[in-house]
Design a protein around this motif. Structure first.
Motif, PDB file in Angstrom:
ATOM      1  N   MET A  11      80.234  76.194  82.201  1.00  0.00           N
ATOM      2  CA  MET A  11      79.877  75.416  81.010  1.00  0.00           C
ATOM      3  C   MET A  11      78.590  76.005  80.419  1.00  0.00           C
ATOM      4  O   MET A  11      77.584  76.115  81.106  1.00  0.00           O
ATOM      5  N   THR A  12      78.663  76.390  79.143  1.00  0.00           N
ATOM      6  CA  THR A  12      77.516  77.091  78.558  1.00  0.00           C
ATOM      7  C   THR A  12      76.959  76.431  77.305  1.00  0.00           C
ATOM      8  O   THR A  12      75.850  76.757  76.900  1.00  0.00           O
ATOM      9  N   CYS A  13      77.725  75.564  76.660  1.00  0.00           N
ATOM     10  CA  CYS A  13      77.258  75.043  75.368  1.00  0.00           C
ATOM     11  C   CYS A  13      77.778  73.635  75.150  1.00  0.00           C
ATOM     12  O   CYS A  13      78.482  73.082  75.987  1.00  0.00           O
ATOM     13  N   ASN A  14      77.455  73.075  74.001  1.00  0.00           N
ATOM     14  CA  ASN A  14      77.852  71.698  73.724  1.00  0.00           C
ATOM     15  C   ASN A  14      79.356  71.538  73.567  1.00  0.00           C
ATOM     16  O   ASN A  14      79.895  70.448  73.773  1.00  0.00           O
ATOM     17  N   HIS A  15      80.041  72.633  73.207  1.00  0.00           N
ATOM     18  CA  HIS A  15      81.499  72.566  73.159  1.00  0.00           C
ATOM     19  C   HIS A  15      82.061  72.361  74.569  1.00  0.00           C
ATOM     20  O   HIS A  15      82.960  71.542  74.777  1.00  0.00           O
ATOM     21  N   CYS A  16      81.549  73.111  75.520  1.00  0.00           N
ATOM     22  CA  CYS A  16      81.963  72.942  76.916  1.00  0.00           C
ATOM     23  C   CYS A  16      81.683  71.516  77.382  1.00  0.00           C
ATOM     24  O   CYS A  16      82.521  70.882  78.033  1.00  0.00           O
ATOM     25  N   LYS A  17      80.496  71.053  77.068  1.00  0.00           N
ATOM     26  CA  LYS A  17      80.100  69.687  77.457  1.00  0.00           C
ATOM     27  C   LYS A  17      81.095  68.673  76.908  1.00  0.00           C
ATOM     28  O   LYS A  17      81.580  67.802  77.629  1.00  0.00           O
TER      29      LYS A  17
HETATM   30 CU   LIG Z   1      80.812  76.200  75.524  1.00  0.00          CU
END
Ligand SMILES: [Cu+2]
Length: 68
Positions: A11-17
């Motif tokens: 998980m790297t960004c707010n989309h992943c979150k």
């Molecule tokens: Cu992401």
């Protein structure tokens, strides 16, 4: 209610979150899911309706690996 913390890789960004939280919130028995990108984890508040395996599967279906 119980609280389970899953370690999630990738998980790297707010989309992943949003993807991980959304998938968990769709499960019957999940009250809330909160990702910490900094910790690489998600805290799930849930009841006994939902199993650990169901939670792991929901996260992995989004394309992330769970370290139980
Ligand atoms: Cu992401």
């Amino acid at each position: 209610m119980k609280e389970t913390t899953l370690k999630v890789e990738g998980m790297t960004c707010n989309h992943c979150k949003a993807s991980v939280e959304g998938a968990l919130n769709e499960l019957n028995g999940v009250e809330s899911a909160t990702v910490s990108l900094q910790n690489g984890s998600v805290d799930v508040v849930h009841n006994d309706t939902v199993s650990l395996q169901e939670m792991v599967d929901a996260v992995e279906e989004q394309g992330y690996d769970v370290n139980a």
